[in-house]
Scaffold this motif. Structure first.
Motif, mmCIF file in Angstrom:
data_model
loop_
_atom_site.group_PDB
_atom_site.id
_atom_site.type_symbol
_atom_site.label_atom_id
_atom_site.label_comp_id
_atom_site.label_asym_id
_atom_site.label_seq_id
_atom_site.Cartn_x
_atom_site.Cartn_y
_atom_site.Cartn_z
ATOM 1 N N GLN A 42 -40.223 30.523 -1.086
ATOM 2 C CA GLN A 42 -41.145 29.659 -1.808
ATOM 3 C C GLN A 42 -41.366 28.319 -1.100
ATOM 4 O O GLN A 42 -40.542 27.859 -0.317
ATOM 5 C CB GLN A 42 -40.610 29.382 -3.222
ATOM 6 N N ARG A 43 -42.486 27.707 -1.443
ATOM 7 C CA ARG A 43 -42.744 26.345 -0.987
ATOM 8 C C ARG A 43 -41.872 25.378 -1.781
ATOM 9 O O ARG A 43 -41.479 25.675 -2.917
ATOM 10 C CB ARG A 43 -44.217 25.996 -1.181
ATOM 11 N N PRO A 44 -41.566 24.206 -1.220
ATOM 12 C CA PRO A 44 -40.737 23.238 -1.950
ATOM 13 C C PRO A 44 -41.296 22.887 -3.325
ATOM 14 O O PRO A 44 -40.537 22.754 -4.290
ATOM 15 C CB PRO A 44 -40.724 22.019 -1.016
ATOM 16 N N THR A 45 -42.614 22.724 -3.427
ATOM 17 C CA THR A 45 -43.201 22.377 -4.720
ATOM 18 C C THR A 45 -42.972 23.467 -5.751
ATOM 19 O O THR A 45 -42.754 23.182 -6.935
ATOM 20 C CB THR A 45 -44.708 22.119 -4.573
ATOM 21 N N THR A 46 -42.988 24.722 -5.315
ATOM 22 C CA THR A 46 -42.750 25.839 -6.229
ATOM 23 C C THR A 46 -41.303 25.849 -6.696
ATOM 24 O O THR A 46 -41.014 26.098 -7.876
ATOM 25 C CB THR A 46 -43.081 27.171 -5.548
ATOM 26 N N VAL A 47 -40.379 25.569 -5.782
ATOM 27 C CA VAL A 47 -38.957 25.529 -6.127
ATOM 28 C C VAL A 47 -38.696 24.422 -7.149
ATOM 29 O O VAL A 47 -38.002 24.630 -8.158
ATOM 30 C CB VAL A 47 -38.100 25.312 -4.863
ATOM 31 N N ILE A 48 -39.256 23.243 -6.918
ATOM 32 C CA ILE A 48 -39.060 22.123 -7.837
ATOM 33 C C ILE A 48 -39.658 22.444 -9.205
ATOM 34 O O ILE A 48 -39.042 22.196 -10.246
ATOM 35 C CB ILE A 48 -39.686 20.843 -7.263
ATOM 36 N N ARG A 49 -40.857 23.011 -9.195
ATOM 37 C CA ARG A 49 -41.526 23.337 -10.453
ATOM 38 C C ARG A 49 -40.731 24.359 -11.256
ATOM 39 O O ARG A 49 -40.598 24.251 -12.484
ATOM 40 C CB ARG A 49 -42.934 23.853 -10.175
#
Length: 286
Positions: A181-188
């Motif tokens: 996953q992209r970092p933004t997806t992981v954070i979300r």
């Protein structure tokens, strides 16, 4: 991978993530008030930034050696009663939950296996370094994925999710997902399942359970990110759980049940963003 095979200094792509992991584990050890630690040493600091200042130019193998010494000191200075209690529970408090799940990278088996023994700490860390070398995640997101996997296990143990993947207590499952996953997806995703667990806590334990959840989430987040600037005004500047519990109660006193989660989620989000930026800074550091 042997120590001689590990790249060093700027040729060591695992070093930035390992430095942040080192800070997270070191902060966890300091929170225990280890009697074997020199009282005037930076080992006793509950501020992750202090630990990072001492290891910011060190390579993975040096970090492994230092962390092994810290873990050994903490373990051998623990009271017999505490050590017995930890062993009976199937885990040890001294290396932090990070090494508990990182051991799976070495053993490649389910989360029901025993925790790493003292002698296994260097092996576990080297297995993690080897994983980082082989997978070579994108710039500045290795530590985010490691933290995500650790936190996902904490949330999975509480359980109750409608999505069965979120109830999985195998840390490698979460790590494998985050890797894609992209970092933004992981954070979300972390924010989303933390919010869901927050509401589950209300039905299972009321406000006290919600406060306890937020306290743990935020203390662990800060042990990784360690950036005071990343936190809202008035938030604690250490990873001490008692400080975060007091902050949560203060937020509740001002905004009630509905005010705690927005404040906690914002602090969590800022810590996640700060963690990504901190690792990127380490990667490009001259």
């Amino acid at each position: 991978m042997s120590p001689a095979d590990l790249p060093h200094r700027h040729g060591d792509p695992a070093a930035p993530a390992m430095r942040l992991l080192y800070c997270a584990v070191s902060t966890h050890l300091a929170l225990g008030g280890r009697p074997g630690f020199p009282q005037d040493a930076w080992w006793c600091s509950t501020d992750p930034a202090v630990h990072l200042d001492h290891v910011v130019t060190r390579d993975s193998e040096a970090l492994i050696r230092d962390l092994s010494v810290k873990c050994h000191t903490a373990r051998t200075s623990a009271s017999p009663a505490r050590a017995t209690e930890a062993d009976a529970a199937g885990h040890t408090p001294w290396p932090g939950p990070v090494l508990w799940w990182a051991a799976r990278l070495d053993r490649q088996r389910g989360a029901a296996g025993p925790a790493p023994e003292l002698a296994d700490v260097p092996t576990v860390c080297r297995a993690l370094v080897d994983w980082l070398h082989r997978n070579r995640p994108g710039l500045g997101i290795s530590a985010l994925r490691l933290w995500f996997a650790e936190e996902s296990v904490h949330l999975a143990v509480l359980g109750g999710y409608t999505n069965p993947a979120r109830n999985d207590v195998d840390p490698l499952s979460h790590l494998a997902w985050a890797l894609r996953q992209r970092p933004t997806t992981v954070i979300r995703d972390l924010l989303d399942k933390s919010r869901e667990q927050f509401h589950l806590r209300k039905s299972r334990g009321g406000r006290a359970a919600q406060t306890a959840l937020c306290t743990g989430l935020l203390a662990r987040a800060v042990s990784w990110s360690g950036l005071p600037a990343s936190l809202p005004p008035g938030a604690p500047r250490t990873a001490v759980p008692a400080h975060w519990a007091a902050w949560c109660r203060e937020v509740e006193s001002r905004g009630g049940d509905e005010g705690l989660w927005p404040a906690a989620s914002e602090a969590l989000r800022r810590s996640a963003v700060a963690l990504v930026q901190r690792e990127r800074d380490l990667v490009v550091r001259p």
